[in-house]
Write an enzyme that holds these catalytic residues in place. Sequence first.
Site, PDB file in Angstrom:
ATOM      1  N   SER A  65       0.813  -1.214   0.000  1.00  0.00           N
ATOM      2  CA  SER A  65       0.000   0.000   0.000  1.00  0.00           C
ATOM      3  C   SER A  65       0.853   1.274   0.000  1.00  0.00           C
ATOM      4  O   SER A  65       1.998   1.275   0.450  1.00  0.00           O
ATOM      5  CB  SER A  65      -0.907   0.026   1.236  1.00  0.00           C
ATOM      6  OG  SER A  65      -1.692  -1.141   1.314  1.00  0.00           O
TER       7      SER A  65
HETATM    8  N1  SAH Z   1      -0.514  -4.959   4.085  1.00  0.00           N
HETATM    9  C1  SAH Z   1       0.191  -5.261   2.843  1.00  0.00           C
HETATM   10  C2  SAH Z   1      -0.630  -4.924   1.620  1.00  0.00           C
HETATM   11  C3  SAH Z   1      -1.338  -6.121   1.194  1.00  0.00           C
HETATM   12  S1  SAH Z   1      -2.247  -6.117  -0.302  1.00  0.00           S
HETATM   13  C4  SAH Z   1       1.539  -4.599   2.804  1.00  0.00           C
HETATM   14  O1  SAH Z   1       1.856  -3.815   3.695  1.00  0.00           O
HETATM   15  O2  SAH Z   1       2.314  -4.917   1.886  1.00  0.00           O
HETATM   16  C5  SAH Z   1      -3.536  -7.206   0.258  1.00  0.00           C
HETATM   17  C6  SAH Z   1      -3.124  -8.616   0.589  1.00  0.00           C
HETATM   18  O3  SAH Z   1      -4.286  -9.295   1.056  1.00  0.00           O
HETATM   19  C7  SAH Z   1      -2.599  -9.435  -0.603  1.00  0.00           C
HETATM   20  O4  SAH Z   1      -1.336  -9.933  -0.309  1.00  0.00           O
HETATM   21  C8  SAH Z   1      -3.628 -10.554  -0.745  1.00  0.00           C
HETATM   22  O5  SAH Z   1      -3.070 -11.783  -1.156  1.00  0.00           O
HETATM   23  C9  SAH Z   1      -4.178 -10.646   0.667  1.00  0.00           C
HETATM   24  N2  SAH Z   1      -5.480 -11.279   0.810  1.00  0.00           N
HETATM   25  C10 SAH Z   1      -6.572 -11.228   0.001  1.00  0.00           C
HETATM   26  N3  SAH Z   1      -7.566 -11.962   0.511  1.00  0.00           N
HETATM   27  C11 SAH Z   1      -7.101 -12.508   1.672  1.00  0.00           C
HETATM   28  C12 SAH Z   1      -7.651 -13.366   2.672  1.00  0.00           C
HETATM   29  N4  SAH Z   1      -8.902 -13.847   2.598  1.00  0.00           N
HETATM   30  N5  SAH Z   1      -6.883 -13.716   3.727  1.00  0.00           N
HETATM   31  C13 SAH Z   1      -5.619 -13.260   3.853  1.00  0.00           C
HETATM   32  N6  SAH Z   1      -5.042 -12.436   2.941  1.00  0.00           N
HETATM   33  C14 SAH Z   1      -5.773 -12.065   1.866  1.00  0.00           C
END
Ligand code: SAH
Length: 235
Positions: A65
């Site tokens: 993000s």
């Molecule tokens: N917080 C992260 C940004 C993540 S983007 C950072 O600082 O880099 C969102 C993430 O959520 C992705 O990696 C995606 O694979 C994950 N995601 C999507 N659905 C999910 C679920 N049901 N459980 C866990 N992770 C999930």
Amino acid sequence: MKSVNPFMERRHRMVREQISGRGLRDPKVLDAMQRVAREAFVPEHLRDFAYADQPLPIGEGQTISQPYIVAAMTEALGLKGGENVLEIGTGSGYAAAVLAHIAREVHSVERIAELANRARKLLQLLGYHTVHVVEGDGSLGWPEAAPYDAIVVTAEGPRIPPSLRAQLKPGGRLVMPVSEGPFEQVLLRLTRSADDGDHVEKICPVRFVPLIGAEGWSPTERSHAEFSPAGQPSL
Ligand code: SAH
């Protein structure tokens, strides 16, 4: 004295211009943003953009993000220090590292094994021993370490998953992007009350990758929300 690490300088500027410059004031959040080496969490070929005011691709169709969004979501959690926190969507592990500077324990769930493994190794290497990365469907939370003082979801879902609300302590806060139509998402904060009357507030419009899981979207439902390099990227 001139800084030997060019990233330190860029990090200072990022916090000044993108975070406090946009009105975020919580000293604990500003300090945490100042401490985490974001360049370690982005792919090597994108290191030069580590402090740019935008999300970046991290592989597997996912993104790290925008720094401001990480700070805004962390501030919205209202952490005082010492909390037990759950993050859904580990991704690169960057937001988990920011949280670890304030909270006592951070449990972070990621559904893509490759990302979970990579983030776990990196966080260990950087000394973030209070972050516990688990692979699984975070739309169901992580009951093993519940209840939580705060829960942050870094992927967008159709609604606040009841399982997550159930794992929150009374008085606890949950911050999460929720769909408001095919292309609109809003960041919500739910404060759990001791009785049934939760308090839900809208924070700001956002754009995130989808939360895919039992209490999120099905894998085919939300494919249009994925990272688009040409347009406005997902957060
Ligand atoms: N917080 C992260 C940004 C993540 S983007 C950072 O600082 O880099 C969102 C993430 O959520 C992705 O990696 C995606 O694979 C994950 N995601 C999507 N659905 C999910 C679920 N049901 N459980 C866990 N992770 C999930």
